[in-house]
Motif scaffolding. Structure first.
Motif, PDB file in Angstrom:
ATOM      1  N   LEU A   1       0.827  -1.252   0.077  1.00 32.89           N
ATOM      2  CA  LEU A   1       0.047   0.068  -0.066  1.00 32.89           C
ATOM      3  C   LEU A   1       0.904   1.297  -0.057  1.00 32.89           C
ATOM      4  N   GLU A   2       0.247   2.413  -0.648  1.00 30.13           N
ATOM      5  CA  GLU A   2       1.128   3.613  -0.538  1.00 30.13           C
ATOM      6  C   GLU A   2       0.758   4.124   0.983  1.00 30.13           C
ATOM      7  N   ALA A   3       1.480   5.208   1.114  1.00 26.69           N
ATOM      8  CA  ALA A   3       1.732   5.843   2.424  1.00 26.69           C
ATOM      9  C   ALA A   3       0.140   6.286   2.800  1.00 26.69           C
ATOM     10  N   ARG A   4      -0.380   6.808   2.045  1.00 27.36           N
ATOM     11  CA  ARG A   4      -1.689   7.613   2.325  1.00 27.36           C
ATOM     12  C   ARG A   4      -2.670   6.294   2.819  1.00 27.36           C
ATOM     13  N   ASP A   5      -2.529   5.102   1.999  1.00 26.65           N
ATOM     14  CA  ASP A   5      -3.375   4.225   2.605  1.00 26.65           C
ATOM     15  C   ASP A   5      -3.574   3.679   3.973  1.00 26.65           C
ATOM     16  N   PHE A   6      -2.146   3.934   4.510  1.00 25.61           N
ATOM     17  CA  PHE A   6      -1.908   3.382   6.114  1.00 25.61           C
ATOM     18  C   PHE A   6      -2.632   4.490   7.071  1.00 25.61           C
ATOM     19  N   THR A   7      -3.345   5.245   6.656  1.00 24.53           N
ATOM     20  CA  THR A   7      -4.269   6.391   7.294  1.00 24.53           C
ATOM     21  C   THR A   7      -5.673   6.223   6.933  1.00 24.53           C
ATOM     22  N   SER A   8      -5.828   5.519   6.184  1.00 24.00           N
ATOM     23  CA  SER A   8      -7.346   5.087   5.550  1.00 24.00           C
ATOM     24  C   SER A   8      -7.882   4.698   6.723  1.00 24.00           C
ATOM     25  N   PRO A   9      -9.580   4.850   6.745  1.00 21.71           N
ATOM     26  CA  PRO A   9     -10.411   4.585   7.555  1.00 21.71           C
ATOM     27  C   PRO A   9     -10.233   2.773   7.798  1.00 21.71           C
ATOM     28  N   ILE A  10     -10.410   2.209   6.959  1.00 18.96           N
ATOM     29  CA  ILE A  10     -10.517   0.706   6.967  1.00 18.96           C
ATOM     30  C   ILE A  10      -9.082   0.359   7.459  1.00 18.96           C
ATOM     31  N   PHE A  11      -7.939   1.083   7.317  1.00 19.27           N
ATOM     32  CA  PHE A  11      -6.704   0.393   7.891  1.00 19.27           C
ATOM     33  C   PHE A  11      -6.647   0.744   9.229  1.00 19.27           C
ATOM     34  N   LEU A  12      -7.009   1.956   9.613  1.00 21.82           N
ATOM     35  CA  LEU A  12      -7.159   2.122  11.196  1.00 21.82           C
ATOM     36  C   LEU A  12      -8.067   1.432  11.921  1.00 21.82           C
ATOM     37  N   VAL A  13      -9.269   1.196  11.415  1.00 18.47           N
ATOM     38  CA  VAL A  13     -10.141   0.195  12.330  1.00 18.47           C
ATOM     39  C   VAL A  13      -9.924  -1.274  12.383  1.00 18.47           C
ATOM     40  N   ARG A  14      -9.053  -1.603  11.236  1.00 17.64           N
ATOM     41  CA  ARG A  14      -8.702  -2.965  11.554  1.00 17.64           C
ATOM     42  C   ARG A  14      -7.503  -3.201  12.361  1.00 17.64           C
ATOM     43  N   THR A  15      -6.631  -2.186  12.493  1.00 12.20           N
ATOM     44  CA  THR A  15      -5.584  -2.093  13.330  1.00 12.20           C
ATOM     45  C   THR A  15      -5.898  -1.986  14.846  1.00 12.20           C
ATOM     46  N   TRP A  16      -6.996  -1.090  15.001  1.00 12.13           N
ATOM     47  CA  TRP A  16      -7.696  -1.008  16.235  1.00 12.13           C
ATOM     48  C   TRP A  16      -8.391  -2.363  16.597  1.00 12.13           C
ATOM     49  N   ALA A  17      -9.187  -3.068  15.769  1.00 12.57           N
ATOM     50  CA  ALA A  17      -9.584  -4.382  16.193  1.00 12.57           C
ATOM     51  C   ALA A  17      -8.416  -5.458  16.699  1.00 12.57           C
ATOM     52  N   LEU A  18      -7.513  -5.046  15.925  1.00 12.83           N
ATOM     53  CA  LEU A  18      -6.357  -6.353  16.298  1.00 12.83           C
ATOM     54  C   LEU A  18      -5.825  -6.261  17.523  1.00 12.83           C
ATOM     55  N   LEU A  19      -5.575  -4.821  17.863  1.00  7.53           N
ATOM     56  CA  LEU A  19      -4.949  -4.390  19.141  1.00  7.53           C
ATOM     57  C   LEU A  19      -5.827  -4.813  20.324  1.00  7.53           C
ATOM     58  N   CYS A  20      -7.219  -4.305  20.051  1.00  5.20           N
ATOM     59  CA  CYS A  20      -7.863  -4.662  21.221  1.00  5.20           C
ATOM     60  C   CYS A  20      -8.388  -6.034  21.383  1.00  5.20           C
ATOM     61  N   SER A  21      -8.499  -6.943  20.466  1.00  2.82           N
ATOM     62  CA  SER A  21      -8.801  -8.167  20.591  1.00  2.82           C
ATOM     63  C   SER A  21      -7.623  -8.841  21.043  1.00  2.82           C
ATOM     64  N   CYS A  22      -6.304  -8.671  20.413  1.00  2.00           N
ATOM     65  CA  CYS A  22      -5.039  -9.339  21.054  1.00  2.00           C
ATOM     66  C   CYS A  22      -5.008  -8.899  22.526  1.00  2.00           C
ATOM     67  N   THR A  23      -5.280  -7.439  23.016  1.00  2.00           N
ATOM     68  CA  THR A  23      -5.276  -7.201  24.486  1.00  2.00           C
ATOM     69  C   THR A  23      -5.982  -8.189  25.214  1.00  2.00           C
ATOM     70  N   THR A  24      -7.452  -8.406  24.646  1.00  2.00           N
ATOM     71  CA  THR A  24      -8.353  -9.044  25.463  1.00  2.00           C
ATOM     72  C   THR A  24      -8.108 -10.793  25.744  1.00  2.00           C
ATOM     73  N   PHE A  25      -7.497 -11.322  24.757  1.00  2.00           N
ATOM     74  CA  PHE A  25      -7.481 -12.566  25.069  1.00  2.00           C
ATOM     75  C   PHE A  25      -5.996 -12.798  25.839  1.00  2.00           C
ATOM     76  N   SER A  26      -5.169 -11.895  25.551  1.00  2.00           N
ATOM     77  CA  SER A  26      -4.104 -11.816  26.312  1.00  2.00           C
ATOM     78  C   SER A  26      -4.162 -11.743  28.035  1.00  2.00           C
ATOM     79  N   LEU A  27      -5.163 -10.782  28.232  1.00  2.00           N
ATOM     80  CA  LEU A  27      -5.492 -10.511  29.331  1.00  2.00           C
ATOM     81  C   LEU A  27      -6.321 -11.806  30.010  1.00  2.00           C
ATOM     82  N   VAL A  28      -6.962 -12.414  29.604  1.00  2.00           N
ATOM     83  CA  VAL A  28      -7.849 -13.527  30.041  1.00  2.00           C
ATOM     84  C   VAL A  28      -7.034 -14.840  30.232  1.00  2.00           C
ATOM     85  N   ALA A  29      -5.949 -14.917  29.262  1.00  2.00           N
ATOM     86  CA  ALA A  29      -5.329 -15.870  29.319  1.00  2.00           C
ATOM     87  C   ALA A  29      -4.318 -15.896  30.574  1.00  2.00           C
TER      88      ALA A  29
END
Length: 293
Positions: free
Chosen positions: A6-34
């Motif tokens: 992806l080009e540099a501007r694509d890393f600030t697109s809404p879809i890229f940001l929300v997927r990164t958000w989902a990854l960080l939160c879900s990883c934090t969730t199951f790590s804390l529970v584990a």
């Protein structure tokens, strides 16, 4: 073939940001529970605990794979309908993580002393739900050409049907675990078989759509969808009647199955029945429209 990133501007697109958000939160969730203590992790009902962990890990893996394939622009080489795949993961991720968040908070209420780490995991799980909802909204705002069948109302109803069926699996397993005698009762295995058949029909539908196999179906796809919807409607009508019968007799006799499990099954079964009813109406309307063409 060179890998395209992806080009540099694509890393600030809404879809890229929300997927990164989902990854960080879900990883934090199951790590804390584990990382919770063993006595907390083994706190009954263990079936729902496993269900929550599986949901967080499964959708984290799916979202991570989609994220990586989107970054390197490799998805065009895959034999799948990418627009349908992304929206199905986003919508199912929102629904399944919502269920896990509610169930996990319900499990925390059984603790007399709630510690900060489980509370942080619950908050992180709720943020994961918000991330998947945001991704679903971003995908729904795309142009008609970029939106697949699963972005339409009938497609979303099929995802809702799959969600309802997936919720029934831990409920039936937990009922059998708590009350083994119920496994031989017709009021348990008849709805269980109905849920399994409906899950199978929805999975077959999604495989055909995601694999772009509509043109290879032996039967007309619209008639096949109508048959699946009618089958699910009839089976869930039977299951709903049985569930409401269980609710009505809760106050009349003592049961080995906890009342909250019966109420949860009845509520989810009713919502799924409504989804099948509306979906069948859409299928009939589509068939009628094509017959007049």
């Amino acid at each position: 073939m060179p890998v395209i990133v992806l080009e540099a501007r694509d890393f600030t697109s809404p879809i890229f940001l929300v997927r990164t958000w989902a990854l960080l939160c879900s990883c934090t969730t199951f790590s804390l529970v584990a990382s919770l203590e063993l006595e907390e992790a083994n706190h009954p009902p263990r079936t729902f605990w496993i269900f929550c962990m599986f949901t967080w890990c499964f959708f984290f893996s799916l979202t991570l794979s989609i994220h990586i394939l989107s970054v390197i622009q490799f998805h065009s080489l895959l034999p799948v309908s990418w627009k349908n795949l992304t929206v199905s993961v986003a919508v199912l991720g929102a629904l399944m993580n919502l269920s896990s968040s509610v169930v996990f908070c319900w499990l925390l209420l059984d603790h007399q002393h709630v510690r900060p780490r489980p509370v942080a995991a619950a908050v992180s799980s709720c943020l994961t739900v918000c991330a998947y909802i945001s991704e679903s909204i971003v995908l729904s705002t795309r142009t008609q050409e970029q939106r697949g069948y699963l972005s339409s109302t009938p497609g979303l109803l099929k995802l809702l049907q799959l969600w309802g069926g997936c919720q029934m699996v831990p409920l039936v397993v937990e009922v059998v675990r708590v009350a083994p005698d119920e496994a031989r009762n017709w009021s348990t295995w008849v709805p269980g078989v109905s849920y399994g058949v409906c899950i199978l029909t929805v999975v077959v539908t999604l495989v055909v759509i995601l694999g772009d196999l509509v043109g290879r179906c032996l039967l007309p796809f619209d008639r096949l969808l109508a048959a699946f919807s009618l089958t699910g409607l009839m089976l869930y009508m039977i299951a709903t009647v049985i569930c409401f019968t269980k609710v009505l007799v809760l106050k009349q006799a003592k049961h080995s199955v906890p009342a909250e499990l019966v109420i949860m099954e009845t509520a989810i079964c009713s919502m799924t029945l409504l989804a099948y009813t509306v979906d069948f109406a859409f299928s009939v309307k589509l068939l009628c429209d094509r017959s007049h063409m």
